[in-house]
Design a protein around this motif. Structure first.
Motif, short mmCIF file in Angstrom:
data_model
loop_
_atom_site.label_atom_id
_atom_site.label_comp_id
_atom_site.label_asym_id
_atom_site.label_seq_id
_atom_site.Cartn_x
_atom_site.Cartn_y
_atom_site.Cartn_z
N ALA A 40 0.85 -1.19 0.00
CA ALA A 40 0.00 0.00 0.00
C ALA A 40 0.89 1.24 0.00
CB ALA A 40 -0.93 0.02 1.22
N PHE A 41 0.45 2.26 -0.71
CA PHE A 41 1.20 3.51 -0.70
C PHE A 41 0.89 4.26 0.59
CE2 PHE A 41 1.67 2.78 -5.24
CZ PHE A 41 2.99 3.18 -5.43
N GLY A 42 1.95 4.75 1.24
CA GLY A 42 1.81 5.52 2.46
C GLY A 42 1.69 7.00 2.19
N ASN A 247 -0.29 -9.20 -4.32
CA ASN A 247 -1.03 -7.97 -4.08
C ASN A 247 -0.55 -6.91 -5.07
OD1 ASN A 247 -2.64 -5.97 -2.71
ND2 ASN A 247 -2.46 -7.25 -0.87
N ALA A 248 -1.24 -5.78 -5.07
CA ALA A 248 -0.91 -4.70 -5.99
C ALA A 248 -1.34 -3.37 -5.42
CB ALA A 248 -1.57 -4.93 -7.36
N ALA A 249 -0.73 -2.31 -5.92
CA ALA A 249 -1.11 -0.95 -5.56
C ALA A 249 -0.89 -0.06 -6.77
CB ALA A 249 -0.29 -0.45 -4.37
N ARG A 255 0.14 3.90 -12.25
CA ARG A 255 1.10 2.82 -12.47
C ARG A 255 0.84 1.71 -11.46
NH1 ARG A 255 6.82 5.75 -12.26
NH2 ARG A 255 5.85 6.47 -10.31
N MET A 256 0.90 0.47 -11.93
CA MET A 256 0.58 -0.70 -11.12
C MET A 256 1.86 -1.36 -10.62
SD MET A 256 -1.66 -4.03 -12.23
CE MET A 256 -2.28 -5.21 -11.03
N PHE A 257 1.95 -1.55 -9.31
CA PHE A 257 3.09 -2.21 -8.69
C PHE A 257 2.60 -3.48 -7.99
CE2 PHE A 257 4.05 2.24 -9.07
CZ PHE A 257 5.36 2.27 -9.53
N GLU A 268 6.89 -3.21 -11.42
CA GLU A 268 5.86 -2.44 -12.10
C GLU A 268 5.33 -3.26 -13.26
OE1 GLU A 268 5.11 1.76 -14.53
OE2 GLU A 268 7.09 1.34 -13.66
N LEU A 269 4.02 -3.41 -13.33
CA LEU A 269 3.38 -4.21 -14.37
C LEU A 269 2.58 -3.29 -15.29
CD1 LEU A 269 2.56 -6.89 -15.68
CD2 LEU A 269 0.77 -7.11 -13.92
#
Length: 554
Positions: A40-42, A247-249, A255-257, A268-269
């Motif tokens: 998760a991005f903080g 998981n992904a964020a 942009r998907m990580f 990065e996908l």
């Protein structure tokens, strides 16, 4: 001369491995992330990564790939599997194995939100509200109240819940891992409904900035299913090749990580399946090691069989493997793989949950050889072709013949962890609790060497019995003729990292996997530093303290 690599075992990369008179080198760099699970991005725009196997949480800078440990191992959080951020910047953590949910404030203070959740995994925040689901058959989805109060159950009967998120329609979306479905429910409660069926091995649901639903697959192909919920409900499948997605964020630029429970790292996908490595993937162990006659190394890596490819560190080596995943090739998803042996083109694997399987690399097929053993660890192939297994939990050494009949070769042992044969067909056993290596004579265990510090991996090379002394972090060779011993290598990154209590977090024995399945209660791996003999006579050691394989020439 060894290159400098930061690792979980040695963050500065300055701890040398010494060998005399030979040489020691890594076949692959250490793992930067000890498995990567929830992400998760903080508030600081860094990507926070829950590392279940390490029992810690790290923050990754997407621009540079720099990793900083935020929640260290051996703190109050035992086995973080997913995380989310609240409106005030607090981090909420699903602590899977102990069944706890934590809050970590922006100041770094911890408080227990709930210990009434069984196997908490998927966790998400909706403003100031906190929701969590359970990764178990018949699991619940609940709202928790950080300031006090009993959990509110929104629904029950989840078929293994996992990573969930609030959708653009104001519903909570979550996967049923066992049934291949995606469900949704209003956060205030109501009747849950199926959104999508026949989804490929769903492990996480995530919405991008445009509201498109992405469902990640936990399988070997790395499939992501994109579902358009606004229009026709059409699906697009992207095959990334990233083994064991977890998981992904999405960042502000959409942009998907993605993370991987099987190999760690952050990638990065892109929408077309292209990938860009942010943090390299690596080994989650490794544990048992074996080498085939062509020099290919097979490592039992808890969630899979994997092969490290040689790096450019030091001189050329004769072991070989195809280079994928930053120097690692995933051969087969193999739940809780622990010990491994190779013979006649087949690879034999033990699972810490009691199974023994034979894998055919050419055909890609797997055959179950035995089940119900108590924590089998090391495995080898005997002179008669039978599989000989150190059954650590049962205090036994057993043999499995060609018809899969199990015969007890010795019992009443303390904690046998590995087995090996000499050229005369005599069987040796390492016992890390007894601190000894034993020889089996007619079912009786005779001490060959004692006073060792937690001997684990075991091989016989010519006239010498070689074992990894995990307590002293060294490789010792003992003459079978004279009994004299010598130190082959010291300073090996084996066993728990300095200052920690264990190699992982959580509790052992909480669950069990079916044959060929990854649907099981995950546990941290049991400590096991494997040892293998390469065709050129060098020794390979599993550096399970940092996620590497070491080759030692002596």
């Amino acid at each position: 001369m060894n290159a400098t690599y930061p690792s979980r075992f040695d963050a500065a990369g300055s701890r040398p491995v010494s060998s005399a008179p030979g040489k020691a080198r890594r076949l692959n760099p250490p793992n930067r992330l000890w498995g990567s699970n929830g992400v998760a991005f903080g508030p600081d725009s860094r990507l926070y990564v829950a590392e279940f196997l390490a029992g810690r949480i790290s923050a990754v800078d997407p621009a540079t790939g720099d990793v900083e440990v935020i929640v260290p191992m051996d703190g109050p959080v035992a086995s973080p599997d997913d995380l989310a951020f609240g409106a005030d910047g607090s981090m909420y953590i699903a602590d899977l194995a102990p069944g706890r949910v934590w809050r970590r404030t922006p100041r770094g203070d911890y408080s227990l939100v709930s210990d009434q959740v069984i196997m908490p995994n998927g966790i998400t925040c909706v403003g100031d509200r906190l929701f969590v689901n359970e990764m178990r058959p018949g699991g619940r989805l609940m709202e928790l109240f950080p300031d006090g109060g009993d959990p509110k159950v929104l629904t029950e009967g989840l078929a293994l819940g996992n990573a969930m998120q609030l959708g653009p329609d104001g519903h909570l979306y979550y996967p049923h891992m066992m049934t291949g479905q995606v469900w949704r429910i209003p956060p205030d409660g109501g009747v849950p409904e199926v959104v999508a069926e026949d989804v490929h091995e769903p492990v996480a649901v995530r919405f991008d900035q445009g509201g498109v639903l992405h469902v990640l697959s936990r399988g070997v192909e790395g499939i992501v299913t994109r579902i358009d919920l606004h229009g026709t409900g059409s699906r697009t499948l992207v095959t990334s090749g990233l083994v064991g997605l977890d998981n992904a964020a999405f960042d502000a630029e959409n942009r998907m990580f993605v993370s991987s429970y099987a190999s760690g790292g952050i990638t990065e996908l892109h929408a077309d399946g292209r990938t860009r490595e942010i943090v390299p993937r690596g080994l989650d162990g490794p544990f048992g090691l074996t080498v085939d006659l062509g020099g290919t190394v097979y490592a039992a890596d808890h969630y899979r069989l994997a092969s490290p490819a040689p790096t450019d560190e030091g001189e050329p080596v004769t072991v070989s493997a195809a280079s994928e995943e930053g120097g690692i090739t995933s051969r087969d998803l193999r739940p809780f793989a622990h010990g491994v042996a190779h013979a006649d083109g087949l690879v034999h694997v033990t699972s810490q949950y009691g199974d023994v399987h034979t894998y055919d690399p050419d055909r890609g097929t797997t055959r179950e050889r035995s089940s119900g053993l108590e924590r089998p660890m090391g495995i080898t192939v005997g002179p008669d072709g039978s599989l000989v297994v150190a059954e650590a939990g049962g205090g036994r050494v057993v043999a499995i013949d060609g018809s899969d009949t199990v015969t007890v070769l010795a019992d009443g042992l303390d904690h046998p962890v590995d087995v090996a044969f000499d050229t005369e067909g005599r069987c040796y056993v390492s016992d890390d609790r007894l601190g000894a290596v034993l020889r089996l004579d007619g079912g009786e265990a005779v001490v060959v060497a004692e006073g060792l510090d937690a001997p684990q991996g075991l091989v016989v090379r010519d006239d010498e019995l070689c074992t990894v002394e995990v307590g002293h972090r060294r490789l010792r060779a003992i003459s079978l003729t004279t009994g004299e011993s010598r130190i082959v290598a010291e300073g090996l990154p084996v066993g728990p990292p300095p200052g920690s209590r264990s190699t992982g977090a959580g509790r052992a024995g909480a669950g069990r996997a079916g044959a060929g399945s990854v649907l099981a209660v995950p546990d941290p791996p049991l400590p096991f530093a494997g040892l293998a003999l390469a065709p050129d006579g060098s020794l390979l050691v599993s550096g399970n303290g940092e996620g590497s394989v070491w080759q030692v020439e002596a």
